[in-house]
Design a protein around this motif. Structure first.
Motif, PDB file in Angstrom:
ATOM      1  N   ASP A 126      19.782 -71.179  35.497  1.00  9.01           N
ATOM      2  CA  ASP A 126      19.390 -70.512  37.039  1.00  9.01           C
ATOM      3  C   ASP A 126      20.561 -71.641  37.124  1.00  9.01           C
ATOM      4  OD1 ASP A 126      16.529 -69.187  36.414  1.00  9.01           O
ATOM      5  OD2 ASP A 126      15.047 -71.844  36.859  1.00  9.01           O
ATOM      6  N   ARG A 127      21.129 -72.532  37.825  1.00 12.04           N
ATOM      7  CA  ARG A 127      22.331 -73.090  38.128  1.00 12.04           C
ATOM      8  C   ARG A 127      23.413 -72.444  37.550  1.00 12.04           C
ATOM      9  NH1 ARG A 127      21.614 -77.227  35.953  1.00 12.04           N
ATOM     10  NH2 ARG A 127      23.965 -77.556  35.221  1.00 12.04           N
ATOM     11  N   ARG A 128      23.382 -71.874  36.971  1.00 12.92           N
ATOM     12  CA  ARG A 128      24.679 -70.981  36.522  1.00 12.92           C
ATOM     13  C   ARG A 128      24.758 -69.398  37.308  1.00 12.92           C
ATOM     14  NH1 ARG A 128      28.280 -73.879  34.095  1.00 12.92           N
ATOM     15  NH2 ARG A 128      27.987 -75.800  33.493  1.00 12.92           N
ATOM     16  N   LEU A 129      23.329 -69.184  37.019  1.00 16.18           N
ATOM     17  CA  LEU A 129      23.423 -67.880  37.002  1.00 16.18           C
ATOM     18  C   LEU A 129      23.302 -67.742  39.059  1.00 16.18           C
ATOM     19  CD1 LEU A 129      20.544 -66.255  34.915  1.00 16.18           C
ATOM     20  CD2 LEU A 129      22.958 -65.160  35.333  1.00 16.18           C
ATOM     21  N   ARG A 130      22.595 -68.388  39.424  1.00 19.96           N
ATOM     22  CA  ARG A 130      22.870 -68.677  40.914  1.00 19.96           C
ATOM     23  C   ARG A 130      24.284 -69.009  41.664  1.00 19.96           C
ATOM     24  NH1 ARG A 130      19.193 -71.999  41.389  1.00 19.96           N
ATOM     25  NH2 ARG A 130      20.699 -73.486  41.751  1.00 19.96           N
ATOM     26  N   GLN A 131      25.012 -69.828  40.983  1.00 19.45           N
ATOM     27  CA  GLN A 131      26.566 -70.018  41.359  1.00 19.45           C
ATOM     28  C   GLN A 131      27.497 -68.549  41.245  1.00 19.45           C
ATOM     29  OE1 GLN A 131      26.944 -73.504  38.272  1.00 19.45           O
ATOM     30  NE2 GLN A 131      26.919 -74.780  40.572  1.00 19.45           N
ATOM     31  N   VAL A 132      27.276 -67.818  39.621  1.00 22.49           N
ATOM     32  CA  VAL A 132      28.356 -66.939  39.524  1.00 22.49           C
ATOM     33  C   VAL A 132      27.913 -65.412  40.724  1.00 22.49           C
ATOM     34  CG1 VAL A 132      27.997 -65.157  38.225  1.00 22.49           C
ATOM     35  CG2 VAL A 132      28.306 -66.999  37.106  1.00 22.49           C
ATOM     36  N   ILE A 133      26.605 -65.722  40.868  1.00 20.93           N
ATOM     37  CA  ILE A 133      25.968 -64.778  41.752  1.00 20.93           C
ATOM     38  C   ILE A 133      26.467 -65.327  43.723  1.00 20.93           C
ATOM     39  CG2 ILE A 133      24.101 -63.859  43.037  1.00 20.93           C
ATOM     40  CD1 ILE A 133      23.009 -63.475  40.464  1.00 20.93           C
ATOM     41  N   ALA A 134      26.998 -66.750  43.820  1.00 15.67           N
ATOM     42  CA  ALA A 134      27.489 -66.632  45.146  1.00 15.67           C
ATOM     43  C   ALA A 134      28.723 -66.896  45.280  1.00 15.67           C
ATOM     44  CB  ALA A 134      26.354 -68.150  45.066  1.00 15.67           C
ATOM     45  N   ALA A 135      29.212 -66.752  44.266  1.00 13.11           N
ATOM     46  CA  ALA A 135      30.437 -66.985  44.239  1.00 13.11           C
ATOM     47  C   ALA A 135      31.541 -65.510  44.481  1.00 13.11           C
ATOM     48  CB  ALA A 135      30.733 -67.721  42.995  1.00 13.11           C
ATOM     49  N   ALA A 136      30.533 -64.280  43.579  1.00 16.96           N
ATOM     50  CA  ALA A 136      30.853 -63.306  43.412  1.00 16.96           C
ATOM     51  C   ALA A 136      30.174 -62.494  44.768  1.00 16.96           C
ATOM     52  CB  ALA A 136      30.694 -62.689  41.872  1.00 16.96           C
ATOM     53  N   PHE A 137      28.504 -62.416  45.213  1.00 17.55           N
ATOM     54  CA  PHE A 137      28.737 -61.507  46.538  1.00 17.55           C
ATOM     55  C   PHE A 137      28.624 -62.247  47.711  1.00 17.55           C
ATOM     56  CE2 PHE A 137      26.638 -60.453  41.237  1.00 17.55           C
ATOM     57  CZ  PHE A 137      28.071 -59.313  41.589  1.00 17.55           C
ATOM     58  N   THR A 138      28.644 -61.205  48.375  1.00 19.81           N
ATOM     59  CA  THR A 138      27.537 -62.158  49.449  1.00 19.81           C
ATOM     60  C   THR A 138      26.070 -61.783  50.033  1.00 19.81           C
ATOM     61  OG1 THR A 138      27.978 -59.761  51.300  1.00 19.81           O
ATOM     62  CG2 THR A 138      29.566 -61.278  50.757  1.00 19.81           C
ATOM     63  N   LEU A 139      25.830 -62.543  50.912  1.00 20.88           N
ATOM     64  CA  LEU A 139      24.046 -62.843  50.414  1.00 20.88           C
ATOM     65  C   LEU A 139      23.817 -61.191  51.461  1.00 20.88           C
ATOM     66  CD1 LEU A 139      21.780 -64.628  50.511  1.00 20.88           C
ATOM     67  CD2 LEU A 139      21.713 -65.134  52.635  1.00 20.88           C
ATOM     68  N   PRO A 140      24.210 -60.532  52.118  1.00 22.09           N
ATOM     69  CA  PRO A 140      23.531 -59.413  52.306  1.00 22.09           C
ATOM     70  C   PRO A 140      23.658 -58.194  51.358  1.00 22.09           C
ATOM     71  CG  PRO A 140      25.135 -60.024  54.208  1.00 22.09           C
ATOM     72  CD  PRO A 140      25.000 -61.313  52.966  1.00 22.09           C
ATOM     73  N   GLU A 141      24.619 -58.166  50.178  1.00 23.81           N
ATOM     74  CA  GLU A 141      24.758 -57.689  48.994  1.00 23.81           C
ATOM     75  C   GLU A 141      23.459 -57.742  48.370  1.00 23.81           C
ATOM     76  OE1 GLU A 141      29.238 -56.255  48.066  1.00 23.81           O
ATOM     77  OE2 GLU A 141      28.636 -58.469  47.747  1.00 23.81           O
ATOM     78  N   VAL A 142      23.028 -59.153  48.488  1.00 23.82           N
ATOM     79  CA  VAL A 142      21.772 -59.884  47.228  1.00 23.82           C
ATOM     80  C   VAL A 142      20.781 -59.242  48.675  1.00 23.82           C
ATOM     81  CG1 VAL A 142      20.643 -62.069  46.757  1.00 23.82           C
ATOM     82  CG2 VAL A 142      23.302 -61.312  46.132  1.00 23.82           C
TER      83      VAL A 142
END
Length: 470
Positions: free
Chosen positions: A367-383
């Motif tokens: 969970d933690r690593r997937l969240r870190q990957v997404i937070a580093a690559a995309f913006t919150l509005p994209e998510v």
């Protein structure tokens, strides 16, 4: 064999529905034409000189002579008699003398003829019996049970009929299909370890009134009635620990100190139960009780070293036994016949909960690593645009679920933006597998340790995330 008004596709769907995971109901018999609205039912008890009558209602329930209606044949039989427990499917007869159980069997046999032997692969499995093959196995098991030669097999072997390696989501389906053949397992398959042996025996009573129906499907199209479906979750019971029903080394009350000491040394035991018979627990002896007895009286007999021992049934919730284990270090376990059949120590419980904790740690890392990957690559509005367009749930990356991670990473544009030299579809397929594994663990849907293959899937994903996510 198909109804003349039913096409092959519809017949196939209905057959799979009946054979693949839920209990047959009276409404199913009505909808199939095996039972008619207004049909008279009889429940004859010749030994006590009683005879009870009822009729089948338009919605497929049983209406007693006083006007009360019941969905469960067993509940209807119990109320008609005024108490007791009955298998209503074996109690009520139609006018031609056939029992409801015979009509149910005919319906299942029809479905077995209609359904194709090949079915889609269940999740987390490589092979399983088709519904048709499983129907044949269960029918044979019932024949064996009725002749007094019940089929014995391990829980693992039973689960393999449904293509499962662990219990949890498949439990309701197994319970339902067993019930359709008036079978239960003894002991209960979901309350013992995977390696324990169970027997498929004839159910003493039918329990549809209180047991959930597996499969989110309406009862019968002709009735317009649908059932509320619940889930029977399985937690850790005493019997799920391998040592609980693995047998016991014990001594009789007439044993000598020398016999006890020899057995304890040979087996590296700290204590031994004292039994006057498989059901008669007299207590236990331990190194401590022996030392105290001999210190008080050098000429003491074994009876002076016997102390109280605690015992529980195999189906007792493990968490409720923890205070006793903390005080006494062990409990003796009684099986389905109330015989002393094993022992559970504090060390056994520590190992079981340690394995469970290890699974949580692995899943937590994922969970933690997937969240870190997404937070580093995309913006919150994209998510949020993909996962929460209404803006009601995700305020920060920490609010995301594994399903949200999956929705983001399966998006072709965002995956390309991520820049990983990996195949998106293969990665998402593995993530979907792990999401289901995670849900079973996090929601305590199974009392079993994760299969090694599932643990390896999570470990390998974590390794990939460490390599590509940093």
């Amino acid at each position: 064999m198909t109804d003349s008004a039913t096409g092959p596709a519809e017949a196939q769907s209905r057959a799979s529905y009946l054979l693949d995971g839920r209990r047959v109901t009276m409404a199913d018999l009505l909808g199939s034409g095996l039972l008619e609205e207004g049909a008279r039912l009889r429940f004859v008890r010749p030994r006590v000189g009683e005879s009870h009558t009822a009729v089948v209602t338009p919605r497929g329930w049983i209406q007693l002579s006083d006007g009360e209606e019941f969905r469960s044949p067993s509940k209807a039989a119990m109320v008609a008699v005024g108490g007791g427990t009955f298998d209503g499917w074996e109690a009520w007869q139609v006018d031609d003398g056939r029992y409801l159980a015979q009509l149910r069997q005919e319906l299942l046999d029809r479905a077995a003829e209609e359904t194709d032997a090949s079915v889609p692969e269940m999740e987390h499995q490589q092979t399983s019996l088709s519904p048709r093959e499983r129907h044949a196995q269960l029918k044979g098991a019932r024949d064996s049970a009725e002749t007094g030669r019940p089929l014995s097999l391990s829980v693992q072997e039973l689960l393999a009929w449904w293509g499962a390696t662990g219990r949890g989501a498949v439990n309701d389906q197994i319970q339902a299909e067993l019930a359709n053949h008036s079978l239960i397992t003894s002991p209960e398959f979901d309350k013992v370890s995977l390696t324990a042996t169970v027997q498929l025996v004839k159910a003493a009573e039918e329990q549809t009134e209180d047991m959930p129906l597996a499969g989110a499907v309406p009862v019968a199209a002709s009735t317009g009635v649908s059932e509320k479906l619940d889930s029977r979750e399985t937690g850790l019971t005493v019997g799920t620990l391998p040592s609980a029903l693995a047998g016991i080394v014990s001594v009789k009350p007439t044993a000598t100190f020398e016999e006890v000491i020899t057995l304890m040394v040979l087996h590296d035991f700290s204590q031994l139960p004292v039994l006057a018979g498989p059901h008669n627990l007299r207590g236990s002896v331990s190194w401590k009780s022996i030392a105290r007895a001999r210190h008080a009286d050098p000429g003491a007999h074994l009876s002076q070293a016997i102390v109280d021992a605690r015992d529980v049934r195999y189906d007792h919730d493990l968490i409720d036994v923890l205070p006793t284990l903390a005080e006494h270090d062990f409990v003796l376990v009684r099986d389905q016949n109330n015989a002393i059949a094993g022992i559970v120590t504090a060390a056994d419980v520590a190992q079981a909960y340690g394995e469970l904790a290890g699974h949580f740690l692995l899943i937590g890392e994922m969970d933690r690593r997937l969240r870190q990957v997404i937070a580093a690559a995309f913006t919150l509005p994209e998510v949020t645009g993909l996962c929460d367009p209404a803006g009601e749930r995700i305020v920060s990356f920490g609010d995301m679920t594994v399903g949200d991670y999956q929705r983001v990473l399966e998006n072709p544009g965002l995956w390309e933006q991520l820049g990983w030299p990996l195949d998106r579809k293969v990665f998402i397929a593995r993530l979907e597998e792990i999401r289901r594994i995670r849900n079973n663990v996090m929601h305590f849907n199974s009392s079993d340790p994760l299969p090694r293959t599932d643990v390896d899937k999570i470990r390998h994903l974590n390794k990939l995330l460490r390599e590509y996510g940093e």
